[in-house]
Scaffold this motif. Structure first.
Motif, PDB file in Angstrom:
ATOM      1  N   LYS A   1     -58.136   4.971  59.705  1.00 40.49           N
ATOM      2  CA  LYS A   1     -57.950   5.786  60.901  1.00 40.49           C
ATOM      3  C   LYS A   1     -56.938   5.136  61.843  1.00 40.49           C
ATOM      4  CE  LYS A   1     -61.309   8.799  62.800  1.00 40.49           C
ATOM      5  NZ  LYS A   1     -62.576   9.029  63.378  1.00 40.49           N
TER       6      LYS A   1
ATOM      7  N   ARG B   1     -53.295   5.452  60.527  1.00 42.59           N
ATOM      8  CA  ARG B   1     -52.681   6.767  60.748  1.00 42.59           C
ATOM      9  C   ARG B   1     -52.140   6.894  62.159  1.00 42.59           C
ATOM     10  NH1 ARG B   1     -57.173  10.537  59.144  1.00 42.59           N
ATOM     11  NH2 ARG B   1     -58.030   9.032  57.736  1.00 42.59           N
ATOM     12  N   LYS B   2     -52.865   6.386  63.139  1.00 44.37           N
ATOM     13  CA  LYS B   2     -52.396   6.431  64.521  1.00 44.37           C
ATOM     14  C   LYS B   2     -51.134   5.601  64.683  1.00 44.37           C
ATOM     15  CE  LYS B   2     -56.806   7.230  66.816  1.00 44.37           C
ATOM     16  NZ  LYS B   2     -57.792   6.691  67.754  1.00 44.37           N
TER      17      LYS B   2
ATOM     18  N   ARG C   1     -48.909   4.918  62.346  1.00 47.18           N
ATOM     19  CA  ARG C   1     -47.801   5.610  61.676  1.00 47.18           C
ATOM     20  C   ARG C   1     -47.304   6.796  62.504  1.00 47.18           C
ATOM     21  NH1 ARG C   1     -49.057   5.675  55.227  1.00 47.18           N
ATOM     22  NH2 ARG C   1     -49.047   3.409  54.974  1.00 47.18           N
ATOM     23  N   ARG C   2     -48.198   7.487  63.159  1.00 43.91           N
ATOM     24  CA  ARG C   2     -47.801   8.609  64.013  1.00 43.91           C
ATOM     25  C   ARG C   2     -46.946   8.110  65.173  1.00 43.91           C
ATOM     26  NH1 ARG C   2     -52.621  11.916  65.960  1.00 43.91           N
ATOM     27  NH2 ARG C   2     -52.773  12.299  63.744  1.00 43.91           N
ATOM     28  N   GLY C   3     -47.293   6.983  65.710  1.00 43.62           N
ATOM     29  CA  GLY C   3     -46.506   6.388  66.790  1.00 43.62           C
ATOM     30  C   GLY C   3     -45.127   5.950  66.315  1.00 43.62           C
TER      31      GLY C   3
ATOM     32  N   ALA D   1     -43.456   7.316  63.832  1.00 44.49           N
ATOM     33  CA  ALA D   1     -42.689   8.534  63.607  1.00 44.49           C
ATOM     34  C   ALA D   1     -42.158   9.089  64.926  1.00 44.49           C
ATOM     35  CB  ALA D   1     -43.554   9.577  62.908  1.00 44.49           C
ATOM     36  N   THR D   2     -42.942   9.008  65.974  1.00 44.03           N
ATOM     37  CA  THR D   2     -42.501   9.482  67.288  1.00 44.03           C
ATOM     38  C   THR D   2     -41.346   8.650  67.806  1.00 44.03           C
ATOM     39  OG1 THR D   2     -44.763  10.213  67.769  1.00 44.03           O
ATOM     40  CG2 THR D   2     -43.266   9.976  69.631  1.00 44.03           C
TER      41      THR D   2
END
Length: 97
Positions: A6, A9-10, A12-14, A16-17
């Motif tokens: 979990k 994933r957070k 990786r999202r950061g 990507a942003t």
């Protein structure tokens, strides 16, 4: 200490942003530069076509500057260009023949 899926994933999202925020200005610059380059090529081609049409009329027998300028201006007006000046060298094409 191992990260849980979990949390990974957070993270990786950061990432990507941040990548998007870094790449977006470059992408916008490339797109706007391409549009400007296409506009410049359109203008260049319009000027070449205008010069060609003016010269084509100017070489006809009994042609004068007014006929050649009218032919060149027809192309310029068809392309909706403003601020174009047409001139000949020599100034009197009838005397050059």
């Amino acid at each position: 200490m191992k990260k849980t899926p979990k949390t990974n994933r957070k993270f990786r999202r950061g990432v990507a942003t941040v990548e998007f925020a870094v790449c977006l200005p470059v992408i916008v610059l490339v797109v706007l530069g391409s549009i400007e380059a296409a506009s410049m090529l359109f203008l260049r081609q319009a000027m070449i076509q205008s010069a060609y049409e003016g010269a084509k009329v100017a070489i006809l027998r009994n042609a004068d500057n007014g006929d050649a300028i009218a032919a060149a201006e027809a192309v310029i007006q068809g392309r909706q260009l403003d601020g174009v000046t047409i001139s000949f060298d020599p100034p009197n094409i009838a005397a050059a023949i």
